[in-house]
Design a protein around this motif. Structure first.
Motif, PDB file in Angstrom:
ATOM      1  N   HIS A 163      42.313 -64.734  12.197  1.00 15.03           N
ATOM      2  CA  HIS A 163      42.662 -66.151  12.134  1.00 15.03           C
ATOM      3  C   HIS A 163      41.799 -66.950  13.106  1.00 15.03           C
ATOM      4  O   HIS A 163      41.122 -66.392  13.966  1.00 15.03           O
ATOM      5  CB  HIS A 163      44.140 -66.364  12.481  1.00 15.03           C
ATOM      6  N   TYR A 164      41.835 -68.257  12.949  1.00 21.06           N
ATOM      7  CA  TYR A 164      41.322 -69.201  13.936  1.00 21.06           C
ATOM      8  C   TYR A 164      42.522 -69.773  14.681  1.00 21.06           C
ATOM      9  O   TYR A 164      43.607 -69.927  14.102  1.00 21.06           O
ATOM     10  CB  TYR A 164      40.580 -70.370  13.275  1.00 21.06           C
ATOM     11  N   ASP A 165      42.347 -70.132  15.932  1.00 21.10           N
ATOM     12  CA  ASP A 165      43.399 -70.845  16.637  1.00 21.10           C
ATOM     13  C   ASP A 165      43.421 -72.292  16.166  1.00 21.10           C
ATOM     14  O   ASP A 165      42.380 -72.925  16.009  1.00 21.10           O
ATOM     15  CB  ASP A 165      43.184 -70.767  18.146  1.00 21.10           C
ATOM     16  N   ARG A 166      44.621 -72.824  15.972  1.00 16.25           N
ATOM     17  CA  ARG A 166      44.782 -74.131  15.333  1.00 16.25           C
ATOM     18  C   ARG A 166      44.390 -75.297  16.228  1.00 16.25           C
ATOM     19  O   ARG A 166      44.087 -76.368  15.739  1.00 16.25           O
ATOM     20  CB  ARG A 166      46.237 -74.308  14.880  1.00 16.25           C
ATOM     21  N   ASP A 186      34.802 -63.020   9.416  1.00 13.06           N
ATOM     22  CA  ASP A 186      35.424 -61.700   9.303  1.00 13.06           C
ATOM     23  C   ASP A 186      34.416 -60.565   9.160  1.00 13.06           C
ATOM     24  O   ASP A 186      34.779 -59.392   9.269  1.00 13.06           O
ATOM     25  CB  ASP A 186      36.399 -61.678   8.127  1.00 13.06           C
ATOM     26  N   LYS A 187      33.141 -60.881   8.937  1.00 11.89           N
ATOM     27  CA  LYS A 187      32.114 -59.846   8.768  1.00 11.89           C
ATOM     28  C   LYS A 187      31.359 -59.545  10.073  1.00 11.89           C
ATOM     29  O   LYS A 187      30.561 -58.613  10.120  1.00 11.89           O
ATOM     30  CB  LYS A 187      31.120 -60.263   7.681  1.00 11.89           C
ATOM     31  N   THR A 188      31.590 -60.327  11.103  1.00  9.13           N
ATOM     32  CA  THR A 188      30.824 -60.160  12.348  1.00  9.13           C
ATOM     33  C   THR A 188      31.726 -59.844  13.546  1.00  9.13           C
ATOM     34  O   THR A 188      31.348 -60.078  14.690  1.00  9.13           O
ATOM     35  CB  THR A 188      30.002 -61.424  12.645  1.00  9.13           C
ATOM     36  N   LEU A 189      32.908 -59.317  13.294  1.00  9.33           N
ATOM     37  CA  LEU A 189      33.859 -59.045  14.367  1.00  9.33           C
ATOM     38  C   LEU A 189      33.359 -57.930  15.285  1.00  9.33           C
ATOM     39  O   LEU A 189      32.891 -56.893  14.828  1.00  9.33           O
ATOM     40  CB  LEU A 189      35.216 -58.648  13.790  1.00  9.33           C
ATOM     41  N   ILE A 218      36.035 -69.692  16.580  1.00  9.77           N
ATOM     42  CA  ILE A 218      35.788 -68.253  16.613  1.00  9.77           C
ATOM     43  C   ILE A 218      36.904 -67.536  15.847  1.00  9.77           C
ATOM     44  O   ILE A 218      38.093 -67.775  16.075  1.00  9.77           O
ATOM     45  CB  ILE A 218      35.693 -67.742  18.070  1.00  9.77           C
ATOM     46  N   TRP A 219      36.509 -66.676  14.920  1.00  4.52           N
ATOM     47  CA  TRP A 219      37.459 -65.872  14.144  1.00  4.52           C
ATOM     48  C   TRP A 219      37.851 -64.663  14.991  1.00  4.52           C
ATOM     49  O   TRP A 219      37.018 -64.069  15.670  1.00  4.52           O
ATOM     50  CB  TRP A 219      36.788 -65.424  12.849  1.00  4.52           C
ATOM     51  N   THR A 258      41.685 -68.622   6.832  1.00  3.06           N
ATOM     52  CA  THR A 258      40.597 -68.433   5.880  1.00  3.06           C
ATOM     53  C   THR A 258      39.265 -68.487   6.617  1.00  3.06           C
ATOM     54  O   THR A 258      38.901 -69.540   7.161  1.00  3.06           O
ATOM     55  CB  THR A 258      40.613 -69.524   4.789  1.00  3.06           C
ATOM     56  N   PRO A 259      38.532 -67.372   6.689  1.00  2.00           N
ATOM     57  CA  PRO A 259      37.267 -67.380   7.438  1.00  2.00           C
ATOM     58  C   PRO A 259      36.221 -68.260   6.781  1.00  2.00           C
ATOM     59  O   PRO A 259      36.108 -68.318   5.555  1.00  2.00           O
ATOM     60  CB  PRO A 259      36.835 -65.909   7.424  1.00  2.00           C
ATOM     61  N   ILE A 260      35.465 -68.958   7.612  1.00  2.00           N
ATOM     62  CA  ILE A 260      34.369 -69.803   7.144  1.00  2.00           C
ATOM     63  C   ILE A 260      33.105 -68.949   7.154  1.00  2.00           C
ATOM     64  O   ILE A 260      32.655 -68.509   8.211  1.00  2.00           O
ATOM     65  CB  ILE A 260      34.180 -71.026   8.061  1.00  2.00           C
ATOM     66  N   GLN A 261      32.545 -68.669   6.000  1.00  2.00           N
ATOM     67  CA  GLN A 261      31.349 -67.831   5.929  1.00  2.00           C
ATOM     68  C   GLN A 261      30.133 -68.634   6.373  1.00  2.00           C
ATOM     69  O   GLN A 261      29.793 -69.642   5.761  1.00  2.00           O
ATOM     70  CB  GLN A 261      31.166 -67.291   4.499  1.00  2.00           C
ATOM     71  N   ARG A 262      29.502 -68.184   7.435  1.00  2.00           N
ATOM     72  CA  ARG A 262      28.369 -68.904   7.991  1.00  2.00           C
ATOM     73  C   ARG A 262      27.057 -68.247   7.577  1.00  2.00           C
ATOM     74  O   ARG A 262      26.893 -67.034   7.664  1.00  2.00           O
ATOM     75  CB  ARG A 262      28.477 -68.924   9.533  1.00  2.00           C
ATOM     76  N   THR A 263      26.146 -69.081   7.115  1.00  2.00           N
ATOM     77  CA  THR A 263      24.850 -68.564   6.680  1.00  2.00           C
ATOM     78  C   THR A 263      23.797 -68.637   7.766  1.00  2.00           C
ATOM     79  O   THR A 263      22.732 -68.048   7.660  1.00  2.00           O
ATOM     80  CB  THR A 263      24.343 -69.361   5.462  1.00  2.00           C
ATOM     81  N   ASN A 264      24.114 -69.372   8.868  1.00  5.40           N
ATOM     82  CA  ASN A 264      23.139 -69.536   9.943  1.00  5.40           C
ATOM     83  C   ASN A 264      23.652 -68.972  11.271  1.00  5.40           C
ATOM     84  O   ASN A 264      23.463 -69.555  12.315  1.00  5.40           O
ATOM     85  CB  ASN A 264      22.789 -71.006  10.122  1.00  5.40           C
ATOM     86  N   THR A 265      24.369 -67.842  11.172  1.00  3.03           N
ATOM     87  CA  THR A 265      24.903 -67.214  12.374  1.00  3.03           C
ATOM     88  C   THR A 265      23.756 -66.828  13.312  1.00  3.03           C
ATOM     89  O   THR A 265      22.769 -66.238  12.851  1.00  3.03           O
ATOM     90  CB  THR A 265      25.699 -65.950  12.006  1.00  3.03           C
TER      91      THR A 265
END
Length: 266
Positions: A163-166, A186-189, A218-219, A258-265
């Motif tokens: 999760h993200y903190d609200r 969720d793919k870079t934990l 931050i997830w 809901t994780p935000i998929q980042r393309t420019n990590t």
């Protein structure tokens, strides 16, 4: 803050911050919390109120979550806010366990507030006025200190699902064992452990609104790593400080989970 503090958040999504409370002090505080948890459920359940009746995020006092009731995890926790001292006056007179808990939570809350102010001050040059968005002598802050106990679960189980903190930002202060994982999504934990004399600053869902998009939320999740639990009834404990601006806006469950998929990590 060190010169590379902000860059650390940009590069890895979080940063370490100096903190004066020791691990031994955190441990002692949690022992008092576990003594409070031994009280009858009816007593604990009465130690609760909302600062704003229509806002679940303003809960203060004792709370219990169970998966069987539709919650994401099994846990008990206590939220401290400066309002608690006056609102729980009669209850703390009747229950010394509550009185001791509030007395030990207040100085940690105060130290976390000072640390947050130092963090925000480091952003002032680039984002003038950011500190005043969180602090106002004439208003109660939207800061909450959480003492948290996770129920025992199977090794490899998620004690806290991703999760993200609200709110705007979080200070992860202490934990009894490793298991906290942070990532841009969720793919870079990656597992992150606490180090002595430092706590972890984490941007929440709204921090970019008072800074910029480069300070993305931050997830994170928490995994039970082994069968070596804190006790026969507690998998682990954690102490967390949540902070939001004085002007708050509601965040939905879906946004927070809901994780935000980042393309420019980075």
């Amino acid at each position: 803050m060190t010169p590379d503090f902000q860059q650390g958040i940009r590069n890895q999504g979080y940063a370490r911050v100096p903190f004066s409370v020791s691990q031994a002090q955190f441990q002692s505080a949690m022992e008092i919390f576990f003594e409070f948890l031994k009280l009858p459920f009816e007593t604990k359940e009465s130690v609760y109120f909302k600062i704003r009746p229509d806002d679940r995020g303003s809960e203060v006092g004792y709370m219990r979550y169970r998966r069987e009731e539709g919650k994401t995890d099994n846990r008990e926790y206590f939220h401290y806010h400066t309002h608690a001292d006056e609102n729980f006056g009669e209850l703390r007179e009747k229950n010394p366990e509550l009185d001791r808990l509030l007395n030990v939570m207040k100085p940690i809350f105060d130290e976390a507030s000072l640390t947050l102010r130092a963090v925000l001050t480091s952003f002032e040059e680039e984002y003038p006025g950011i500190t005043k968005k969180f602090f106002d002598d004439e208003k109660f802050s939207n800061f909450y200190l959480r003492f948290l106990k996770y129920d025992v679960d199977e090794p490899g189980s998620f004690l806290a699902k991703g999760h993200y903190d609200r709110g705007s930002c979080t200070l992860a202060l202490a934990e009894s064992a490793p298991g906290l994982r942070l990532g841009f999504d969720d793919k870079t934990l990656t597992e992150v452990e606490h180090t002595s004399g430092e706590v972890i600053f984490m941007p929440g869902l709204k921090f970019h609104e008072v800074t910029s998009k480069e300070f993305a939320p931050i997830w994170h999740d928490v995994v039970q790593k082994s069968s070596d639990t804190y006790s026969h009834e507690a998998s682990r404990w954690a102490i967390v400080f949540f902070a939001d601006t004085l002007e708050i806006a509601p965040i939905t469950y879906e946004e927070a989970h809901t994780p935000i998929q980042r393309t420019n990590t980075p």
